[in-house]
Scaffold this motif. Structure first.
Motif, PDB file in Angstrom:
ATOM      1  N   ASN A  43      -3.106  -0.325   4.353  1.00  0.00           N
ATOM      2  CA  ASN A  43      -3.220  -1.993   4.160  1.00  0.00           C
ATOM      3  C   ASN A  43      -2.560  -2.288   2.884  1.00  0.00           C
ATOM      4  O   ASN A  43      -1.684  -3.132   2.470  1.00  0.00           O
ATOM      5  CB  ASN A  43      -4.153  -2.599   4.593  1.00  0.00           C
ATOM      6  N   LYS A  44      -3.206  -1.759   1.717  1.00  0.00           N
ATOM      7  CA  LYS A  44      -3.044  -1.653   0.464  1.00  0.00           C
ATOM      8  C   LYS A  44      -1.521  -1.465  -0.003  1.00  0.00           C
ATOM      9  O   LYS A  44      -0.953  -2.284  -0.768  1.00  0.00           O
ATOM     10  CB  LYS A  44      -3.773  -1.055  -0.506  1.00  0.00           C
ATOM     11  N   GLU A  45      -1.195  -0.600   0.680  1.00  0.00           N
ATOM     12  CA  GLU A  45       0.306   0.080   0.319  1.00  0.00           C
ATOM     13  C   GLU A  45       1.293  -1.087   0.838  1.00  0.00           C
ATOM     14  O   GLU A  45       2.185  -1.405   0.189  1.00  0.00           O
ATOM     15  CB  GLU A  45       0.364   1.402   0.854  1.00  0.00           C
TER      16      GLU A  45
ATOM     17  N   SER B 104      -6.212   2.013   2.780  1.00  0.00           N
ATOM     18  CA  SER B 104      -5.329   2.076   1.727  1.00  0.00           C
ATOM     19  C   SER B 104      -3.978   2.172   2.275  1.00  0.00           C
ATOM     20  O   SER B 104      -2.943   1.700   1.490  1.00  0.00           O
ATOM     21  CB  SER B 104      -5.442   3.661   1.425  1.00  0.00           C
TER      22      SER B 104
ATOM     23  N   VAL C 124       0.801  -4.278   1.523  1.00  0.00           N
ATOM     24  CA  VAL C 124       0.784  -5.444   0.497  1.00  0.00           C
ATOM     25  C   VAL C 124       1.474  -5.207  -0.800  1.00  0.00           C
ATOM     26  O   VAL C 124       2.274  -6.136  -1.157  1.00  0.00           O
ATOM     27  CB  VAL C 124      -0.652  -5.754   0.056  1.00  0.00           C
ATOM     28  N   SER C 125       1.328  -3.930  -1.394  1.00  0.00           N
ATOM     29  CA  SER C 125       1.971  -3.840  -2.577  1.00  0.00           C
ATOM     30  C   SER C 125       3.351  -3.731  -2.541  1.00  0.00           C
ATOM     31  O   SER C 125       4.370  -4.100  -3.408  1.00  0.00           O
ATOM     32  CB  SER C 125       1.283  -2.537  -3.368  1.00  0.00           C
ATOM     33  N   VAL C 126       3.863  -3.158  -1.546  1.00  0.00           N
ATOM     34  CA  VAL C 126       5.375  -3.121  -0.902  1.00  0.00           C
ATOM     35  C   VAL C 126       6.064  -4.538  -0.897  1.00  0.00           C
ATOM     36  O   VAL C 126       6.978  -4.856  -1.259  1.00  0.00           O
ATOM     37  CB  VAL C 126       5.547  -2.494   0.415  1.00  0.00           C
ATOM     38  N   LYS C 127       5.077  -5.304  -0.196  1.00  0.00           N
ATOM     39  CA  LYS C 127       5.574  -6.704  -0.076  1.00  0.00           C
ATOM     40  C   LYS C 127       5.682  -7.400  -1.109  1.00  0.00           C
ATOM     41  O   LYS C 127       6.720  -8.505  -1.419  1.00  0.00           O
ATOM     42  CB  LYS C 127       4.683  -7.564   0.941  1.00  0.00           C
ATOM     43  N   LYS C 128       5.012  -7.129  -2.215  1.00  0.00           N
ATOM     44  CA  LYS C 128       5.115  -7.872  -3.615  1.00  0.00           C
ATOM     45  C   LYS C 128       6.453  -7.512  -4.135  1.00  0.00           C
ATOM     46  O   LYS C 128       7.089  -7.461  -4.510  1.00  0.00           O
ATOM     47  CB  LYS C 128       4.048  -7.481  -4.573  1.00  0.00           C
TER      48      LYS C 128
END
Ligand SMILES: [Zn+2]
Ligand SMILES: [Zn+2]
Length: 83
Positions: free
Chosen positions: A75-77, A73, A79-83
């Motif tokens: 890692n998912k966060e 979770s 990834v979503s911050v990078k977007k």
């Protein structure tokens, strides 16, 4: 996150049951198994027999139940911050 012995399900109660080779005693789960006195990072953690544990050694990270899900979770966060 729950912390328990992966072998017998014993749960740490916050006591200072772990001793480093430098002689310091502390609650290893306060510092993720790093000795606060000499800074040594312990790879394994023993289940303390005198307070009801099974005396067996396990990799420190195995004590954290659901750690894989937590890392996932995070890692998912990221990834979503990078977007
Ligand atoms: Zn130490
Ligand atoms: Zn145990």
């Amino acid at each position: 996150m729950r912390i328990r012995c992966p072998k017998c399900d014993w749960e740490p109660d916050g006591g200072a049951y772990w001793q480093c080779h430098c002689g310091h005693m502390w609650n290893t789960f306060d510092t993720a198994a790093r000795c606060p006195s000499c800074g040594f990072q312990h790879e394994t953690t023993q289940c303390p027999p005198h307070v009801g544990g099974c005396e067996k050694f396990s990799p420190h990270l195995d004590w954290y139940e659901g750690l894989d899900e937590a890392v996932e979770s995070i890692n998912k966060e990221v990834v979503s911050v990078k977007k």
